[in-house]
Write a protein that holds these residues in place. Structure first.
Motif, mmCIF file in Angstrom:
data_model
loop_
_atom_site.group_PDB
_atom_site.id
_atom_site.type_symbol
_atom_site.label_atom_id
_atom_site.label_comp_id
_atom_site.label_asym_id
_atom_site.label_seq_id
_atom_site.Cartn_x
_atom_site.Cartn_y
_atom_site.Cartn_z
ATOM 1 N N VAL A 76 0.854 -1.184 0.000
ATOM 2 C CA VAL A 76 0.000 0.000 0.000
ATOM 3 C C VAL A 76 0.891 1.235 0.000
ATOM 4 O O VAL A 76 1.685 1.448 0.917
ATOM 5 C CB VAL A 76 -0.932 0.025 1.219
ATOM 6 C CG1 VAL A 76 -1.905 1.196 1.109
ATOM 7 C CG2 VAL A 76 -1.698 -1.298 1.345
ATOM 8 N N GLY A 77 0.749 2.044 -1.023
ATOM 9 C CA GLY A 77 1.538 3.259 -1.127
ATOM 10 C C GLY A 77 0.931 4.399 -0.332
ATOM 11 O O GLY A 77 -0.285 4.554 -0.284
ATOM 12 N N VAL A 78 1.782 5.169 0.305
ATOM 13 C CA VAL A 78 1.377 6.428 0.954
ATOM 14 C C VAL A 78 2.189 7.496 0.231
ATOM 15 O O VAL A 78 3.283 7.861 0.646
ATOM 16 C CB VAL A 78 1.676 6.407 2.463
ATOM 17 C CG1 VAL A 78 1.207 7.704 3.113
ATOM 18 C CG2 VAL A 78 1.003 5.205 3.126
ATOM 19 N N THR A 79 1.660 7.981 -0.883
ATOM 20 C CA THR A 79 2.505 8.654 -1.863
ATOM 21 C C THR A 79 1.956 9.964 -2.409
ATOM 22 O O THR A 79 2.667 10.633 -3.155
ATOM 23 C CB THR A 79 2.739 7.728 -3.074
ATOM 24 O OG1 THR A 79 1.497 7.592 -3.799
ATOM 25 C CG2 THR A 79 3.241 6.364 -2.643
ATOM 26 N N GLY A 80 0.717 10.293 -2.129
ATOM 27 C CA GLY A 80 0.126 11.461 -2.759
ATOM 28 C C GLY A 80 -0.028 11.308 -4.256
ATOM 29 O O GLY A 80 -0.281 12.270 -4.977
ATOM 30 N N GLY A 81 0.135 10.049 -4.759
ATOM 31 C CA GLY A 81 -0.025 9.773 -6.173
ATOM 32 C C GLY A 81 1.241 9.884 -6.996
ATOM 33 O O GLY A 81 1.184 9.823 -8.222
ATOM 34 N N ILE A 82 2.407 10.009 -6.352
ATOM 35 C CA ILE A 82 3.638 10.202 -7.123
ATOM 36 C C ILE A 82 3.982 8.993 -7.973
ATOM 37 O O ILE A 82 4.709 9.088 -8.963
ATOM 38 C CB ILE A 82 4.822 10.573 -6.191
ATOM 39 C CG1 ILE A 82 5.962 11.186 -7.024
ATOM 40 C CG2 ILE A 82 5.295 9.354 -5.410
ATOM 41 C CD1 ILE A 82 7.062 11.780 -6.198
ATOM 42 N N ASP A 83 3.434 7.828 -7.627
ATOM 43 C CA ASP A 83 3.686 6.623 -8.396
ATOM 44 C C ASP A 83 2.768 6.494 -9.609
ATOM 45 O O ASP A 83 2.893 5.549 -10.384
ATOM 46 C CB ASP A 83 3.525 5.395 -7.498
ATOM 47 C CG ASP A 83 2.218 5.396 -6.719
ATOM 48 O OD1 ASP A 83 1.876 6.455 -6.159
ATOM 49 O OD2 ASP A 83 1.551 4.357 -6.642
ATOM 50 N N LEU A 84 1.853 7.449 -9.791
ATOM 51 C CA LEU A 84 0.964 7.420 -10.940
ATOM 52 C C LEU A 84 1.613 8.067 -12.157
ATOM 53 O O LEU A 84 2.449 8.975 -12.009
ATOM 54 C CB LEU A 84 -0.328 8.179 -10.612
ATOM 55 C CG LEU A 84 -1.146 7.651 -9.421
ATOM 56 C CD1 LEU A 84 -2.273 8.620 -9.113
ATOM 57 C CD2 LEU A 84 -1.682 6.256 -9.699
ATOM 58 N N PHE A 85 1.194 7.625 -13.320
ATOM 59 C CA PHE A 85 1.660 8.294 -14.541
ATOM 60 C C PHE A 85 0.856 9.580 -14.697
ATOM 61 O O PHE A 85 -0.371 9.564 -14.751
ATOM 62 C CB PHE A 85 1.435 7.397 -15.757
ATOM 63 C CG PHE A 85 1.767 8.076 -17.062
ATOM 64 C CD1 PHE A 85 3.094 8.307 -17.406
ATOM 65 C CD2 PHE A 85 0.768 8.509 -17.909
ATOM 66 C CE1 PHE A 85 3.408 8.926 -18.598
ATOM 67 C CE2 PHE A 85 1.078 9.136 -19.099
ATOM 68 C CZ PHE A 85 2.407 9.346 -19.449
ATOM 69 N N SER A 86 1.538 10.697 -14.717
ATOM 70 C CA SER A 86 0.832 11.960 -14.865
ATOM 71 C C SER A 86 1.647 12.894 -15.754
ATOM 72 O O SER A 86 2.862 12.759 -15.868
ATOM 73 C CB SER A 86 0.595 12.624 -13.495
ATOM 74 O OG SER A 86 1.827 12.912 -12.873
ATOM 75 N N PHE A 87 0.981 13.838 -16.401
ATOM 76 C CA PHE A 87 1.676 14.790 -17.274
ATOM 77 C C PHE A 87 0.850 16.063 -17.382
ATOM 78 O O PHE A 87 -0.308 16.091 -16.989
ATOM 79 C CB PHE A 87 1.912 14.173 -18.662
ATOM 80 C CG PHE A 87 0.681 13.692 -19.354
ATOM 81 C CD1 PHE A 87 -0.038 14.541 -20.194
ATOM 82 C CD2 PHE A 87 0.195 12.414 -19.129
ATOM 83 C CE1 PHE A 87 -1.184 14.090 -20.839
ATOM 84 C CE2 PHE A 87 -0.955 11.975 -19.770
ATOM 85 C CZ PHE A 87 -1.645 12.796 -20.617
#
Length: 258
Positions: free
Chosen positions: A247-258
């Motif tokens: 389970v990531g606690v990341t604020g979404g940094i592991d998502l692909f975003s642009f």
């Protein structure tokens, strides 16, 4: 929500550190009796004292988790004092090494494997079988985004944090029919009160932190509390059907975003 921890004993390794102490405090707030295990006696005692002052129950225990015999003796002492460990948070770890492979020192690699990975094995080996025998237990391994995606200049840290994922999933398989769950938390960087700063102010404090915040879809960094709240949930009765998960606690940094 009552997480059902009032009759449980939680052992947190590296419990005197930034994330570990927050884990201890939140688990104590949920009613668990907490064992603050750390190689640093002062930090362990400070965390335990703070919990006691807030009305919780805590024990400061000093142990070097790389010393297998010391771990065995320490866990036996904890078992005699508390009745046994119900929740284990493998939190202790080193994250101070940074060098490219050609400059990465072998003794730093050996140190980090010894603490981050083998230390977690040493403690788990002493408490996991008893959890299975009692028919209830929670193991939480503290990994990292570096364990998922690598970390530039962090060979030993990334490798050991990746290994904790495989270790945790193996424990999940072995404990599944005995009421013991095992899960892995993978935080991005957590920075306490700095997480509240807007990015332009964060740049004045630490440009590296600011770059990470800019790359995070939520545009902010996390806190130790973000991690500790998940630790408490995964330790709970309500999480009894969750096992083997990262389970990531990341604020979404592991998502692909642009």
């Amino acid at each position: 929500m009552d997480f059902g921890l009032s009759d449980k004993t939680a052992l947190v390794t590296g419990g005197g550190g930034r994330i570990g102490s927050e884990d201890c405090e939140v688990l104590a707030e949920e009613g668990a009796e907490v064992v603050v295990l750390d190689v640093d006696e002062d930090q362990a005692q400070e965390t335990a004292d703070g919990i006691e002052e807030d009305g919780g129950t805590a024990h400061a225990v000093v142990c070097d988790i790389t010393d297998r015999d010391a771990v065995a003796d320490t866990v036996e002492g904890i078992r005699e004092e508390t009745g046994g460990v119900d929740i284990l948070v493998n939190n202790a770890g080193m994250v101070d090494a940074r060098a490219r492979m050609e400059d990465f020192e072998a003794d730093i690699w050996d140190r980090d494997v010894s603490i981050n990975l083998t230390g977690s094995y040493n403690v788990t080996r002493e408490v996991f079988p008893a959890m299975c025998d009692r028919g209830w237990g929670r193991v939480i391994n503290m990994s990292s985004m570096a364990g998922w995606q690598g970390g530039f200049g962090q060979a030993s840290y990334a490798a050991t944090k990746a290994a904790l994922i495989g270790f945790g999933k193996t424990l999940a398989l072995e404990g599944a029919q005995d009421g013991v769950t095992a899960n892995i938390i993978a935080p991005s960087i957590v920075v306490g009160a700095l997480a509240d700063l807007p990015i332009d102010q964060l740049e004045q404090v630490d440009e590296h932190f600011a770059r990470i915040a800019k790359a995070t879809p939520m545009r902010q960094l996390g806190t130790e509390g973000d991690v500790a709240n998940l630790v408490a949930y995964l330790s709970s009765e309500q999480a009894s059907y969750i096992t083997g998960q990262v389970v990531g606690v990341t604020g979404g940094i592991d998502l692909f975003s642009f």
